[in-house]
Design a protein around this motif. Structure first.
Motif, short mmCIF file in Angstrom:
data_model
loop_
_atom_site.label_atom_id
_atom_site.label_comp_id
_atom_site.label_asym_id
_atom_site.label_seq_id
_atom_site.Cartn_x
_atom_site.Cartn_y
_atom_site.Cartn_z
N ASN A 7 42.87 45.63 6.56
CA ASN A 7 42.48 47.14 5.94
C ASN A 7 43.55 48.11 6.44
N LEU A 8 43.52 48.10 7.66
CA LEU A 8 44.45 48.99 8.48
C LEU A 8 45.83 49.03 7.89
N THR A 9 46.33 47.61 7.95
CA THR A 9 47.63 47.38 7.71
C THR A 9 48.05 47.90 6.19
N ILE A 10 47.02 47.43 5.36
CA ILE A 10 47.21 48.00 3.84
C ILE A 10 47.16 49.42 3.75
N GLY A 11 46.59 50.10 4.41
CA GLY A 11 46.37 51.44 4.38
C GLY A 11 47.38 52.14 5.00
N ALA A 12 48.38 51.50 5.89
CA ALA A 12 49.38 52.32 6.57
C ALA A 12 50.61 52.00 5.46
N VAL A 13 50.66 50.89 4.92
CA VAL A 13 51.68 50.65 3.94
C VAL A 13 51.55 51.59 2.79
N LEU A 14 50.24 51.68 2.31
CA LEU A 14 50.02 52.53 1.15
C LEU A 14 50.21 54.11 1.54
N TYR A 15 49.83 54.49 2.70
CA TYR A 15 50.02 55.99 3.29
C TYR A 15 51.63 56.14 3.35
N MET A 16 52.25 55.33 3.92
CA MET A 16 53.78 55.59 4.09
C MET A 16 54.44 55.61 3.00
N HIS A 17 53.98 54.85 1.69
CA HIS A 17 54.59 55.09 0.52
C HIS A 17 54.17 55.90 -0.38
N GLY A 18 53.23 56.89 0.33
CA GLY A 18 52.84 57.97 -0.82
C GLY A 18 51.78 57.57 -1.72
N TYR A 19 50.99 56.88 -1.44
CA TYR A 19 50.00 56.26 -2.39
C TYR A 19 48.81 57.40 -2.30
N THR A 20 48.00 57.87 -3.32
CA THR A 20 47.19 58.73 -3.44
C THR A 20 45.82 58.57 -2.30
N TYR A 21 45.32 57.37 -2.21
CA TYR A 21 44.11 57.17 -1.32
C TYR A 21 44.70 56.30 -0.21
N GLY A 22 46.05 56.13 0.19
CA GLY A 22 46.23 55.57 1.40
C GLY A 22 45.88 56.26 2.57
N GLY A 23 45.95 57.41 2.70
CA GLY A 23 45.32 58.03 4.01
C GLY A 23 43.71 57.64 4.22
N TYR A 24 42.95 57.43 2.99
CA TYR A 24 41.69 57.11 3.14
C TYR A 24 41.78 55.74 3.67
N ILE A 25 42.19 54.91 3.06
CA ILE A 25 42.13 53.52 3.32
C ILE A 25 42.60 53.20 4.97
N LEU A 26 43.60 53.90 5.19
CA LEU A 26 44.09 53.88 6.53
C LEU A 26 43.18 54.52 7.58
N SER A 27 42.26 55.43 7.40
CA SER A 27 41.42 55.90 8.26
C SER A 27 40.28 55.04 8.26
N ILE A 28 39.80 54.49 7.18
CA ILE A 28 38.60 53.48 7.23
C ILE A 28 39.00 52.47 8.03
N GLY A 29 40.27 51.79 7.80
CA GLY A 29 40.86 50.57 8.34
C GLY A 29 40.63 51.01 10.06
N PHE A 30 41.31 52.12 10.64
CA PHE A 30 41.39 52.48 11.89
C PHE A 30 39.61 52.79 12.33
#
Length: 269
Positions: A31-54
């Motif tokens: 979850n952390l890895t997917i969230g980091a990739v989405l966040y770095m590519h500017g997807y809307t909910y990437g930051g939330y997924i990254l935070s949940i994974g962390f």
């Protein structure tokens, strides 16, 4: 008449009970890895997924390490063979970290030894004002090397049975580590370039930032050892967790020396 049945273990190893933490940590890291990739590519909910994974990864690691501490401190499962196995695991983990930094150094030297024409054929690239290696980086070098000396002092004090000196040495180490992290944050905020400023910015922040992350992890590692020393959980003979944190911290020290010489000093000339 009641028969008392005693179960004797005929081997020195610890067979752990089924635990949910490995599978939880695995999916949390995914979850952390997917969230980091989405966040770095500017997807809307990437930051939330990254935070949940962390949060999930941190939670799983805390519970997992808590069980290991309980097994060592209260259940007495950590025999000499078990401690040797755990230390070997820490050493192999550090070896994997060495290869992670090796990949970063590879990228740095690949770009700096033969600068491409796109960056002006020079290193540092044209338009980049590098940081002064004899300012904050040199001060941080003294801080980190001093912290390594104090943690070693605390280790020898614990072995000698001087609990107060061990606590003092570890506290000073943590203070120096926090000051190091604060100075590196100040250095980043005052730098005239960012991670998006070409290959120099990427190489600089990838190397020093990865090391900074390891400093934070190592500080938490040592802080847990300090709490255990204060609570009389570590003795002169049984302090495997403390020794693991010291080994990790010396690894952080050595990597910083390579970073200072290569990235800050040689890379700026």
């Amino acid at each position: 008449m009641t028969n008392n049945i005693f179960k004797f273990q005929h081997f020195p190893f610890h067979l752990v009970d089924p635990s949910p933490w490995p599978i939880l940590t695995s999916f949390s890291l995914l979850n952390l890895t997917i969230g980091a990739v989405l966040y770095m590519h500017g997807y809307t909910y990437g930051g939330y997924i990254l935070s949940i994974g962390f949060i999930l990864t941190t939670y799983g690691m805390i519970l997992w390490f808590r069980d290991v501490v309980i097994e060592a401190t209260y259940l007495g499962h950590h025999t000499k063979e078990v401690k040797n196995g755990l230390m070997m695991g820490v050493i192999l983990f550090i070896v994997s970290e060495i290869f992670a930094f090796l990949s970063v150094f590879w990228a740095f030297f690949h770009s700096s030894l033969s600068p491409a024409i796109e960056i002006g054929g020079a290193w540092p690239p044209l338009g980049i004002t590098p940081l002064d290696p004899f300012a904050i980086p040199l001060l941080n070098t003294f801080l980190l090397l001093s912290s390594g000396a104090f943690i070693t002092y605390g280790h020898h004090a614990l072995i000698a049975g001087n609990r107060k000196a061990a606590i003092d040495g570890v506290i000073v180490t943590i203070i120096l580590a926090i000051v190091f992290t604060g100075l590196q944050y100040f250095e980043y905020s005052e730098a005239g370039f960012t991670m998006s400023d070409g290959v120099y910015g990427s190489a600089f922040y990838a190397s020093t930032g990865l090391h900074g992350l390891h400093v934070i992890i190592g500080t938490l590692f040592i802080a847990v050892a300090l709490i255990r020393i204060i609570n009389y959980q570590l003795t002169t003979k049984h302090h495997n967790g403390f020794e693991s944190s010291i080994l990790y911290w010396h690894f952080v020290d050595v990597v910083w020396l390579f970073l200072f010489v290569a990235v800050y000093f040689w890379g700026n000339t």
